[in-house]
Motif scaffolding. Structure first.
Motif, PDB file in Angstrom:
ATOM      1  N   MET A  82       1.115  -1.200  -0.089  1.00 38.30           N
ATOM      2  CA  MET A  82       0.198   0.096  -0.157  1.00 38.30           C
ATOM      3  C   MET A  82       0.865   1.135   0.177  1.00 38.30           C
ATOM      4  SD  MET A  82      -2.569   0.902   2.555  1.00 38.30           S
ATOM      5  CE  MET A  82      -3.710  -1.166   3.323  1.00 38.30           C
ATOM      6  N   SER A  83       0.634   2.122  -0.227  1.00 42.58           N
ATOM      7  CA  SER A  83       1.647   3.211  -0.887  1.00 42.58           C
ATOM      8  C   SER A  83       0.963   4.572  -1.001  1.00 42.58           C
ATOM      9  CB  SER A  83       2.787   2.901  -2.262  1.00 42.58           C
ATOM     10  OG  SER A  83       2.586   1.652  -2.991  1.00 42.58           O
ATOM     11  N   GLN A  84       0.815   5.524  -0.987  1.00 38.25           N
ATOM     12  CA  GLN A  84       0.590   6.468  -1.464  1.00 38.25           C
ATOM     13  C   GLN A  84       1.671   8.294  -1.540  1.00 38.25           C
ATOM     14  OE1 GLN A  84      -1.572   7.562   2.668  1.00 38.25           O
ATOM     15  NE2 GLN A  84      -3.469   8.525   1.089  1.00 38.25           N
ATOM     16  N   TYR A 104      -5.747   7.483  -9.981  1.00 39.09           N
ATOM     17  CA  TYR A 104      -5.859   6.697  -9.688  1.00 39.09           C
ATOM     18  C   TYR A 104      -5.374   6.776  -7.843  1.00 39.09           C
ATOM     19  CZ  TYR A 104      -6.137   2.258  -7.159  1.00 39.09           C
ATOM     20  OH  TYR A 104      -5.655   0.958  -6.590  1.00 39.09           O
ATOM     21  N   ASN A 126      -8.528   8.253  -4.173  1.00 34.29           N
ATOM     22  CA  ASN A 126      -8.029   8.074  -2.960  1.00 34.29           C
ATOM     23  C   ASN A 126      -8.285   8.688  -1.375  1.00 34.29           C
ATOM     24  OD1 ASN A 126      -8.838   5.133  -2.091  1.00 34.29           O
ATOM     25  ND2 ASN A 126      -6.761   5.701  -0.968  1.00 34.29           N
ATOM     26  N   ARG A 168     -10.082   2.937   2.062  1.00 36.45           N
ATOM     27  CA  ARG A 168      -8.052   2.553   2.527  1.00 36.45           C
ATOM     28  C   ARG A 168      -8.225   3.683   3.188  1.00 36.45           C
ATOM     29  NH1 ARG A 168      -6.071  -2.449   2.194  1.00 36.45           N
ATOM     30  NH2 ARG A 168      -7.651  -4.367   1.298  1.00 36.45           N
ATOM     31  N   ALA A 221      -4.420   4.169   1.850  1.00 39.59           N
ATOM     32  CA  ALA A 221      -4.000   5.027   0.866  1.00 39.59           C
ATOM     33  C   ALA A 221      -4.088   3.978  -0.277  1.00 39.59           C
ATOM     34  CB  ALA A 221      -2.380   4.373   1.202  1.00 39.59           C
ATOM     35  N   PRO A 222      -4.270   3.727  -1.521  1.00 38.30           N
ATOM     36  CA  PRO A 222      -4.760   2.923  -2.635  1.00 38.30           C
ATOM     37  C   PRO A 222      -4.175   2.336  -2.696  1.00 38.30           C
ATOM     38  CG  PRO A 222      -3.805   4.991  -3.487  1.00 38.30           C
ATOM     39  CD  PRO A 222      -3.850   5.312  -2.209  1.00 38.30           C
ATOM     40  N   LEU A 223      -4.621   0.678  -3.472  1.00 37.72           N
ATOM     41  CA  LEU A 223      -3.485  -0.222  -2.838  1.00 37.72           C
ATOM     42  C   LEU A 223      -2.691  -0.537  -4.514  1.00 37.72           C
ATOM     43  CD1 LEU A 223      -6.168  -2.854  -2.472  1.00 37.72           C
ATOM     44  CD2 LEU A 223      -4.270  -2.938  -0.700  1.00 37.72           C
ATOM     45  N   GLN A 224      -1.469  -0.425  -4.405  1.00 37.17           N
ATOM     46  CA  GLN A 224      -0.441  -0.925  -5.244  1.00 37.17           C
ATOM     47  C   GLN A 224      -0.384  -2.339  -6.343  1.00 37.17           C
ATOM     48  OE1 GLN A 224       2.313   1.447  -5.732  1.00 37.17           O
ATOM     49  NE2 GLN A 224       2.968   0.026  -7.977  1.00 37.17           N
TER      50      GLN A 224
END
Lengths: 306, 181
Positions: free
Chosen positions: A1-3, A301, A305, B78, B80-83
């Motif tokens: 998970m990364s932002q 994308y 979020n 969530r 953060a968005p999932l990679q």
């Protein structure tokens, strides 16, 4: 998970090198998506995006719109002509009226530098800058760097020359920031009249001779000559510019190695680049257009979020 | 709570052998069937099954990897968005018999997303599901495996960990408390 480290995409200047790599990695997967028989994914199906274009655009607008539709977002299109702007409505009022219709994100092109940043402080929506005057055009720089990475494998240590009207070009400034953060070296090349004062302070090399730039670089990004600015006399004639700074096959072949040729479009064939070069195997101009959709899908994308 | 081993290497091998035979029983020589590993963790299982089926004389075995990140139903729910992971399907699934392969079946939401995602590559004749581990009584959607390696009872705070020789140095399946992952 990364932002991403930012809530908006206002300029490359605000991004970290990690942000840029995250966008590239995400775009790799979207590039696969847009080459499927069915090119649409449902990620943004509950998101509404308004495209506010206060300045003309073909490629960027279509590319953003396509990216939004491929992600299943609902899309509103707004262009300055035929709007209430001519009745004196301010930018903030226009934006807030659109947001009152429950819009989540705004993609904006505006003739004034800093317009995106201005809006991001005053309205509650995620803002993506699609070009603000002569300031930045972040998604163009990202897709340029992504296209180089795709062709050459890696950006670190690569030498990229940006050639043409540097002074008025938002693409040039965003390119400098983006390429440097991705580890590439940058040279700016153009006539003295179209080179900003103190360009070296950006940490780039500066050249006034195309031949010198071509001898140095792995990649040449040929910017458009903005004919609409010709009346101010930045150079004597289009013909003279084409002779000095126009990229021909002869100049390209004279360089000691193969150079990848890019152009952000729209091309003035026979001015900054000849048709022979633009349509050759050296050119990745159409790859840039394809990658533009993938990069914009990745940016949307990752920002949707927040 | 300590790690509890559910299947050691020997038992895991027996289970995998059984799954291979069940696949051969249903799909014969796989002329019209394709295996789709669900990314990220179904890929290792799918690759192992392909290797084992090849050793049993099945030569034609198209394998694809499907990433379901963009089809999930929890986007924006969530932090953060999932990679996303790589999707690699070099064939159309139009009219094919598709077998989804994943290591652990838990809520069923990933499989729901995969049912959506696979249609980007055509309309399959039918879709089956193979999972190595099924966590009983935890399904949130009406989704059940056609081929199941082993069923376990576990609570939500636990996690099922599948390890592979190629990646982790040994074949083993265990239950661990979620905190220690």
């Amino acid at each position: 998970m990364s932002q991403l480290s930012t809530d908006h995409l206002l300029g490359i200047k605000d991004l970290t090198p990690e942000d840029i790599q995250l966008i590239f990695k995400t775009a790799d997967q979207f590039k696969e998506v847009i080459n499927r028989p069915i090119k649409k994914v449902p990620s943004l199906r509950d998101i509404t995006i308004a495209n506010l274009f206060f300045e003309n655009s073909t490629r960027t607008k279509l590319s953003f719109e396509l990216a939004e539709k491929r992600l299943s977002a609902d899309v509103l299109n707004f262009s300055a002509s035929g709007s209430s702007l001519s009745k004196g409505e301010t930018l903030i009022d226009t934006a807030n009226n659109i947001l009152a219709m429950k819009v989540d994100m705004i993609v904006m092109r505006h003739p004034n530098p800093g317009a995106a940043e201005f809006l991001s402080r005053r309205v509650k929506a995620t803002i993506i800058n699609a070009g603000d005057g002569t300031h930045e055009h972040p998604t163009q720089a990202l897709l340029d760097a992504f296209s180089i990475r795709e062709r050459l494998g890696d950006l670190s240590g690569k030498k990229v020359a940006v050639v043409g009207d540097i002074l008025h070009s938002r693409v040039a400034l965003s390119n400098v920031f983006c390429l440097q953060k991705a580890g590439a070296e940058v040279m700016l090349c153009g006539p003295r009249t179209l080179m900003p004062l103190h360009a070296e302070s950006l940490g780039v090399k500066v050249s006034y001779r195309l031949e010198e730039a071509l001898e140095w670089c792995d990649v040449a990004n040929m910017l458009r000559v903005q004919k609409e600015r010709m009346d101010k006399g930045y150079f004597p004639s289009i013909r003279e510019y084409a002779m000095q700074y126009g990229l021909t096959m002869k100049k390209l072949k004279a360089a000691s190695r193969d150079i990848v040729i890019m152009h952000p479009g729209p091309i003035n064939r026979g001015v900054e680049i000849t048709s022979e070069v633009a349509d050759s195997d050296y050119s990745i101009i159409l790859n840039q257009v394809e990658n533009g959709v993938a990069i914009r899908m990745a940016v949307l994308y990752l920002l949707a979020n927040t | 709570m300590r790690k509890k081993i559910i299947l050691d290497e020997e038992r895991m091998h027996i289970v995998l052998e059984r799954l291979c035979f069940q696949l051969v029983e249903q799909h014969g020589d796989f002329t019209n069937s394709v295996l789709i590993g669900l990314q990220p963790r179904g890929a290792a299982l799918a690759e192992r099954l392909v290797k084992m089926l090849r050793s049993k004389g099945v030569s034609h075995l198209p394998l694809g990897l499907l990433d379901i990140t963009f089809f999930r139903d929890d986007f924006r729910r969530r932090d953060a968005p999932l990679q996303p992971n790589q999707t690699k399907i070099d064939f159309l699934v139009e009219g094919k018999r598709v077998i989804f392969i994943d290591d652990v079946l838990y809520t069923g939401r990933s499989v729901r997303a995969a049912l959506d995602a696979i249609h980007s590559f055509g309309r399959p004749a039918d879709i089956e599901l193979l999972t190595l581990i099924e966590r009983r009584f935890s399904r949130k959607l009406p989704i059940y495996p056609n081929y199941c390696g082993h069923s376990v009872d576990s609570i939500d705070s636990e996690r099922v960990l599948v390890e592979w020789k190629e990646v982790h140095g040994k074949d083993q399946i265990s239950i661990i408390p979620h905190e220690s992952t």
